[in-house]
Design an enzyme around this catalytic site. Structure first.
Site, PDB file in Angstrom:
ATOM      1  N   GLN A  62     -24.645  67.958  -2.660  1.00 36.56           N
ATOM      2  CA  GLN A  62     -23.187  68.017  -2.785  1.00 36.56           C
ATOM      3  C   GLN A  62     -22.638  67.031  -3.822  1.00 36.56           C
ATOM      4  O   GLN A  62     -21.431  66.920  -3.993  1.00 36.56           O
ATOM      5  CB  GLN A  62     -22.506  67.832  -1.432  1.00 36.56           C
ATOM      6  CG  GLN A  62     -22.579  66.435  -0.848  1.00 36.56           C
ATOM      7  CD  GLN A  62     -22.053  66.400   0.579  1.00 36.56           C
ATOM      8  OE1 GLN A  62     -22.695  66.892   1.499  1.00 36.56           O
ATOM      9  NE2 GLN A  62     -20.868  65.840   0.757  1.00 36.56           N
ATOM     10  N   LEU A  76     -21.164  54.069   7.652  1.00 28.19           N
ATOM     11  CA  LEU A  76     -20.144  54.431   8.638  1.00 28.19           C
ATOM     12  C   LEU A  76     -19.095  53.340   8.816  1.00 28.19           C
ATOM     13  O   LEU A  76     -19.381  52.147   8.716  1.00 28.19           O
ATOM     14  CB  LEU A  76     -20.823  54.741   9.981  1.00 28.19           C
ATOM     15  CG  LEU A  76     -21.902  55.829   9.930  1.00 28.19           C
ATOM     16  CD1 LEU A  76     -22.439  56.105  11.337  1.00 28.19           C
ATOM     17  CD2 LEU A  76     -21.388  57.120   9.301  1.00 28.19           C
ATOM     18  N   HIS A  77     -17.875  53.779   9.087  1.00 30.27           N
ATOM     19  CA  HIS A  77     -16.737  52.870   9.301  1.00 30.27           C
ATOM     20  C   HIS A  77     -15.884  53.425  10.444  1.00 30.27           C
ATOM     21  O   HIS A  77     -16.281  54.397  11.107  1.00 30.27           O
ATOM     22  CB  HIS A  77     -15.939  52.715   8.006  1.00 30.27           C
ATOM     23  CG  HIS A  77     -15.582  54.027   7.365  1.00 30.27           C
ATOM     24  ND1 HIS A  77     -14.705  54.922   7.933  1.00 30.27           N
ATOM     25  CD2 HIS A  77     -16.021  54.613   6.216  1.00 30.27           C
ATOM     26  CE1 HIS A  77     -14.597  55.975   7.146  1.00 30.27           C
ATOM     27  NE2 HIS A  77     -15.392  55.821   6.110  1.00 30.27           N
ATOM     28  N   LYS A  85      -9.537  63.371   6.605  1.00 31.51           N
ATOM     29  CA  LYS A  85      -9.672  62.625   5.345  1.00 31.51           C
ATOM     30  C   LYS A  85     -10.136  63.580   4.239  1.00 31.51           C
ATOM     31  O   LYS A  85      -9.622  63.582   3.136  1.00 31.51           O
ATOM     32  CB  LYS A  85     -10.650  61.477   5.561  1.00 31.51           C
ATOM     33  CG  LYS A  85     -11.449  61.032   4.381  1.00 31.51           C
ATOM     34  CD  LYS A  85     -10.775  59.909   3.693  1.00 31.51           C
ATOM     35  CE  LYS A  85     -11.467  59.360   2.472  1.00 31.51           C
ATOM     36  NZ  LYS A  85     -12.659  59.969   2.011  1.00 31.51           N
ATOM     37  N   GLY A  89     -13.323  65.103   9.734  1.00 29.52           N
ATOM     38  CA  GLY A  89     -12.122  64.294   9.541  1.00 29.52           C
ATOM     39  C   GLY A  89     -11.155  64.933   8.557  1.00 29.52           C
ATOM     40  O   GLY A  89     -11.576  65.510   7.546  1.00 29.52           O
ATOM     41  N   MET A 147     -22.539  61.075   5.974  1.00 29.94           N
ATOM     42  CA  MET A 147     -23.463  60.661   4.916  1.00 29.94           C
ATOM     43  C   MET A 147     -23.787  59.175   5.036  1.00 29.94           C
ATOM     44  O   MET A 147     -24.314  58.566   4.098  1.00 29.94           O
ATOM     45  CB  MET A 147     -22.859  60.961   3.547  1.00 29.94           C
ATOM     46  CG  MET A 147     -22.670  62.454   3.346  1.00 29.94           C
ATOM     47  SD  MET A 147     -22.533  62.911   1.632  1.00 29.94           S
ATOM     48  CE  MET A 147     -21.045  62.041   1.165  1.00 29.94           C
ATOM     49  N   GLY A 148     -23.442  58.579   6.198  1.00 36.25           N
ATOM     50  CA  GLY A 148     -23.762  57.171   6.415  1.00 36.25           C
ATOM     51  C   GLY A 148     -22.714  56.245   5.849  1.00 36.25           C
ATOM     52  O   GLY A 148     -21.627  56.676   5.466  1.00 36.25           O
ATOM     53  N   ARG A 179     -16.689  54.731   0.158  1.00 34.48           N
ATOM     54  CA  ARG A 179     -16.609  54.284  -1.238  1.00 34.48           C
ATOM     55  C   ARG A 179     -15.701  53.057  -1.410  1.00 34.48           C
ATOM     56  O   ARG A 179     -15.757  52.411  -2.455  1.00 34.48           O
ATOM     57  CB  ARG A 179     -16.115  55.421  -2.128  1.00 34.48           C
ATOM     58  CG  ARG A 179     -17.147  56.521  -2.334  1.00 34.48           C
ATOM     59  CD  ARG A 179     -16.657  57.559  -3.313  1.00 34.48           C
ATOM     60  NE  ARG A 179     -17.604  58.650  -3.509  1.00 34.48           N
ATOM     61  CZ  ARG A 179     -17.693  59.712  -2.729  1.00 34.48           C
ATOM     62  NH1 ARG A 179     -16.893  59.846  -1.694  1.00 34.48           N
ATOM     63  NH2 ARG A 179     -18.587  60.665  -2.965  1.00 34.48           N
ATOM     64  N   HIS A 222     -15.333  57.246  10.761  1.00 36.28           N
ATOM     65  CA  HIS A 222     -16.435  57.963  11.415  1.00 36.28           C
ATOM     66  C   HIS A 222     -16.445  57.657  12.913  1.00 36.28           C
ATOM     67  O   HIS A 222     -16.675  58.549  13.732  1.00 36.28           O
ATOM     68  CB  HIS A 222     -17.783  57.538  10.836  1.00 36.28           C
ATOM     69  CG  HIS A 222     -17.940  57.771   9.364  1.00 36.28           C
ATOM     70  ND1 HIS A 222     -17.859  56.758   8.445  1.00 36.28           N
ATOM     71  CD2 HIS A 222     -18.173  58.894   8.651  1.00 36.28           C
ATOM     72  CE1 HIS A 222     -18.057  57.247   7.223  1.00 36.28           C
ATOM     73  NE2 HIS A 222     -18.234  58.547   7.316  1.00 36.28           N
TER      74      HIS A 222
HETATM   75  P1  AMP Z   1     -18.705  61.357   5.020  1.00 28.95           P
HETATM   76  O1  AMP Z   1     -19.721  60.416   5.561  1.00 28.95           O
HETATM   77  O2  AMP Z   1     -17.807  60.764   3.990  1.00 28.95           O
HETATM   78  O3  AMP Z   1     -19.289  62.678   4.622  1.00 28.95           O
HETATM   79  O4  AMP Z   1     -17.738  61.674   6.234  1.00 28.95           O
HETATM   80  C1  AMP Z   1     -18.238  62.224   7.429  1.00 28.95           C
HETATM   81  C2  AMP Z   1     -17.081  62.710   8.253  1.00 28.95           C
HETATM   82  O5  AMP Z   1     -16.233  61.616   8.571  1.00 28.95           O
HETATM   83  C3  AMP Z   1     -16.234  63.736   7.483  1.00 28.95           C
HETATM   84  O6  AMP Z   1     -15.833  64.772   8.376  1.00 28.95           O
HETATM   85  C4  AMP Z   1     -15.063  62.914   7.041  1.00 28.95           C
HETATM   86  O7  AMP Z   1     -13.877  63.654   6.854  1.00 28.95           O
HETATM   87  C5  AMP Z   1     -14.911  61.924   8.189  1.00 28.95           C
HETATM   88  N1  AMP Z   1     -14.187  60.754   7.733  1.00 28.95           N
HETATM   89  C6  AMP Z   1     -14.494  59.938   6.701  1.00 28.95           C
HETATM   90  N2  AMP Z   1     -13.538  58.999   6.530  1.00 28.95           N
HETATM   91  C7  AMP Z   1     -12.592  59.237   7.471  1.00 28.95           C
HETATM   92  C8  AMP Z   1     -11.342  58.641   7.796  1.00 28.95           C
HETATM   93  N3  AMP Z   1     -10.857  57.611   7.118  1.00 28.95           N
HETATM   94  N4  AMP Z   1     -10.637  59.157   8.830  1.00 28.95           N
HETATM   95  C9  AMP Z   1     -11.116  60.227   9.518  1.00 28.95           C
HETATM   96  N5  AMP Z   1     -12.274  60.842   9.255  1.00 28.95           N
HETATM   97  C10 AMP Z   1     -13.002  60.362   8.249  1.00 28.95           C
END
Ligand code: AMP
Length: 289
Positions: A61, A33-34, A149, A147, A30-31, A189, A37
């Site tokens: 979502q 990024l860190h 996470k 992830g 969802m952008g 976040r 990601h």
């Molecule tokens: P999001 O952008 O939050 O939807 O995350 C996109 C993908 O990155 C999802 O599969 C998350 O589980 C993964 N992700 C986000 N934060 C982490 C993290 N700290 N460690 C591993 N994967 C992550």
């Protein structure tokens, strides 16, 4: 690296990629990024001839529209990170491109999609399934990277691919959680936390980690109560739920011997806004036994 906003342009490109015999890895995001990601993207780059990172803040979502409004939007920096990780493609569609008409499909995969996050965020996993299924139809990846996470999300996505008949087409690759040095799970976040909130947030994982030792000579109920008490004792942290569950069914575990795979899942409100943070800890992991 190429950035696509239109499905047709991405698909024309991927047609050529497949013609060259290359496999395709998809990293849905969802952008904002860190490094969390980045770890998924780097793994996909290593394992596939081409990697597509989708950057799409999926409105369906978000049950809390305030959360959606606050969510950081950083597409330019996201593209730089994707390129630095070696991704070949970013897919960053508009909401209209992804949903030309409202998505009226309804996905429910109990118990995985109805407990914990499913119960606290009504409609959340339905939206996740809507967007992930659409991404799978559009990209048709060989592998998709998620992830740990968002640990419950992986359990739901596995049910989804089975349901839509994609379990043989796309391999769901589970990637370990990436944390900051002080233990806080990296999350988009986290940038919304004030310095004071950021300073107390690591207490969540600290309590979870300490509870693994504590669990060795205490019951499930005692361990549960200790984690909740330890975190709630910190001014500014407020546990929404902590559940100790079976790693496959996600149903509550009452005794440590009830399952060979036991995970503690937590959601904590941090600070005044407040920012909702999720984390988990594994008490019994079949992978490491
Ligand atoms: P999001 O952008 O939050 O939807 O995350 C996109 C993908 O990155 C999802 O599969 C998350 O589980 C993964 N992700 C986000 N934060 C982490 C993290 N700290 N460690 C591993 N994967 C992550």
């Amino acid at each position: 690296m190429k950035v696509f906003k239109k499905i047709v342009d991405l698909q024309n490109e991927l047609f050529l990629v497949r013609k060259e015999g290359k496999e395709i890895g998809l990293v849905p995001t969802m952008g904002a990024l860190h490094e969390g990601h980045a770890s998924l993207i780097k793994r996909s780059v290593k394992e596939n001839g081409a990697t597509v990172v989708s950057v799409f803040l999926n409105p369906t979502q978000f049950n809390d529209k305030g959360d959606l409004g606050r969510y950081p939007r950083t597409l330019e920096a996201d593209c730089k990170l994707c390129e630095a990780c070696g991704a070949q493609y970013v897919f960053a569609p508009s909401v209209e491109e992804m949903y030309p008409t409202p998505d009226t499909r309804h996905f429910e995969f109990p118990p995985q999609s109805t407990v914990m996050e499913g119960a606290k965020r009504p409609g959340h996993f339905n939206g996740v399934c809507q967007v992930v299924s659409r991404l799978f139809y559009i990209v048709k990846p060989n592998r998709a990277y998620f992830g740990e996470k968002d640990w419950q999300q992986i359990a739901v996505v596995k049910r989804l691919v089975n349901y839509i008949g994609y379990d043989r087409l796309v391999h769901i690759v589970e990637c370990p959680i990436v944390r900051d040095e002080d233990g806080l799970a990296k999350s988009s976040r986290n940038t919304l936390l004030t310095p004071e909130e950021r300073a107390i947030a690591p207490n969540i994982y600290k309590a979870l980690k300490a509870s693994v030792d504590y669990a060795k000579d205490h019951t499930v109920a005692e361990t549960h109560d200790k984690v909740v008490a330890d975190i709630n004792a910190i001014d500014g942290l407020d546990v929404e739920y902590f559940e100790i569950v079976d790693g496959n069914t996600l149903l509550d575990v009452n005794n440590w011997n009830d399952s060979g795979y036991v995970v503690g899942c937590i959601t904590v409100y941090c600070g005044h806004t407040p920012i909702r943070l999720i984390d988990h800890v594994k008490y019994k992991d079949p992978e490491t036994k």
